[in-house]
Design an enzyme around this catalytic site. Structure first.
Site, short mmCIF file in Angstrom:
data_model
loop_
_atom_site.label_atom_id
_atom_site.label_comp_id
_atom_site.label_asym_id
_atom_site.label_seq_id
_atom_site.Cartn_x
_atom_site.Cartn_y
_atom_site.Cartn_z
N THR A 48 -7.57 -0.42 1.26
CA THR A 48 -7.10 -0.88 2.56
C THR A 48 -6.33 0.25 3.23
O THR A 48 -5.58 0.98 2.58
CB THR A 48 -6.20 -2.13 2.41
OG1 THR A 48 -5.75 -2.55 3.69
CG2 THR A 48 -5.00 -1.87 1.50
N HIS A 52 -0.89 -6.09 -13.98
CA HIS A 52 -0.26 -5.54 -15.19
C HIS A 52 -0.72 -6.26 -16.45
O HIS A 52 -0.49 -5.78 -17.57
CB HIS A 52 1.26 -5.64 -15.05
CG HIS A 52 1.99 -4.53 -15.75
ND1 HIS A 52 1.41 -3.74 -16.72
CD2 HIS A 52 3.27 -4.07 -15.63
CE1 HIS A 52 2.28 -2.86 -17.17
NE2 HIS A 52 3.43 -3.03 -16.52
#
Length: 429
Positions: free
Chosen positions: A348, A400
């Site tokens: 993006t 994560h």
């Protein structure tokens, strides 16, 4: 007479909203011409004419909820007499006109008063803003009140003091854009509210905006999102563009931009760090042996992410042409479900709008997204000297649960190194 049907929705879409009619009963229609637009929670679909003729009648109003393959109108032969609402309502093959009584025109309330028949979407706007339907200027087919009419009346500019004339329907759609636009009240939470001290305006969210909100919140609730940052000296990439721009355009017919360099660098980094290209499915990890990179594009309807397929096999020219094609389709409202389905990684570019730094949200079920930002000349230390260089902050948001901090940092460092020495990735070093 041929029926006008809602297009077939994808398996994950159950219903849509009729955004607008581009034609009104009695108007001539050519084969392939757009008759109406339907918004699902993913894309806006066009309903086109299958033959030349005349729009005979419409069975659904703007703002109505429609189902896959539902009949929403009738197309007659060219020059055919337009069917009246009463005639269509009496036809058992099509059922009553939605939003009208069997006699057509208006619905009679129990107290004997007549009021314009309203679609569910219009009724909601009327109720939320305490409007009198009889005072709203109607612009829809057969003089019905559209959602745009109700929204306009809520803003204080859409009441009618006299007989309603037969005018063309107001379209609720404007073409998506890749640059900042002034959105209509029906499509943006940032639209200007009604004038006056401490005025407020309540506008229903579009299906696409609702879906975006659901997906973004779901990924925040599910993934353990962390963001790591770095900075890139864009001078080498700028020098490369400046040196080869003219011959690149002459050969390929498209300009060399920064996005193609970022896509190539990200693809090389994805090869080196397969976890970043993977996704979680329940208790399993799915490793993808291909590289499909989504390019986030801001449109008036919200964020869309068309997918570049097999970027490891694309040249810089191929990438630039594909991105240009997506931009054109987005502007014309032609992006399809196939264009935006899948993807193993996303990029993006908030720098287009002046963003200096951000923490982008992962596009589920992907595990990471790269954020680009604006390029600003800043003083940096280089070979023991302070120099001015065009610098860009880059960000990598990652899940994560799957990606450790070490490999996330190394992934972003690899992108930085490739962009600061672009000859390495062009020479496959």
């Amino acid at each position: 007479m041929p029926e006008i049907k809602v297009p077939v929705f994808s398996e994950s879409v159950s219903e849509g909203t009729l955004l607008s009619w581009h034609k009104k009963p009695g108007e001539a229609v050519k084969r392939g011409e757009v008759l109406a637009e339907i918004e699902t929670d993913k894309v806006v679909l066009e309903v086109t004419a299958l033959q030349d003729g005349t729009l005979q009648s419409t069975a659904r109003n703007e703002g109505d909820t429609v189902l896959s393959e539902e009949v929403i109108g009738v197309l007659g032969e060219a020059g055919a007499v337009v069917a009246t609402p009463a005639a269509v309502a009496a036809d058992p093959a099509h059922g009553p006109i939605v939003g009208e009584s069997s006699a057509g025109g208006t619905a009679v309330q129990p107290d004997g008063g007549a009021t314009p028949a309203l679609s569910p979407a219009v009724r909601r706007v009327v109720a939320e803003n305490n409007l009198n339907p009889a005072s709203i200027a109607a612009t829809g087919p057969r003089g019905n009140i559209t959602k745009a009419d109700a929204v306009s009346a809520a803003q204080g500019g859409g009441t009618d003091q006299g007989p309603q004339s037969a005018t063309a329907p107001i379209s609720l759609q404007t073409a998506p854009a890749t640059a900042p636009v002034t959105p209509s009240p029906a499509h943006s939470a940032s639209a200007p509210v009604a004038s006056g001290p401490r005025a407020e305006q309540r506008v229903p969210m579009t299906r696409i905006r609702q879906r975006i909100a659901e997906r973004l919140k779901d990924v925040q609730n599910t993934a353990a999102i962390l963001t790591t940052f770095n900075e890139v000296n864009m001078q080498p990439a700028m020098d490369l563009r400046r040196k080869y721009q003219d011959p690149f355009v002459a050969k390929h017919g498209v300009k060399l931009g920064f996005m193609s360099l970022f896509v190539r660098a990200a693809t090389e980094a994805l090869k080196a760090f397969p976890n970043v290209n993977a996704s979680i499915d329940g208790k399993d990890v799915i490793y993808h042996a291909y590289y499909d990179v989504g390019i986030a594009v801001a449109s008036e309807r919200g964020l869309v992410v068309p997918i570049l397929r097999d970027t490891d096999a694309l040249s810089l020219a191929d990438i630039e042409k594909a991105i240009g094609g997506f931009a054109g389709k987005a502007k014309a409202g032609k992006l399809t479900m196939e264009d935006m389905s899948g993807g193993t990684f996303s990029i993006t570019n908030g720098g287009t709008f002046g963003s200096m730094m951000s923490t982008p949200i992962i596009n589920a079920p992907q595990s990471a997204i790269l954020g680009m930002h604006n390029i600003i000349e800043r003083p940096i230390a280089q070979n023991g000297q302070v120099v001015i260089a065009p610098m860009m902050y880059v960000a990598l948001s990652y899940d994560h649960r799957l990606i450790d901090g070490k490999e996330a940092v190394q992934f972003l460092v690899m992108i930085k190194n490739l962009l600061e020495d672009p000859a390495r990735m062009l020479l496959d070093l």
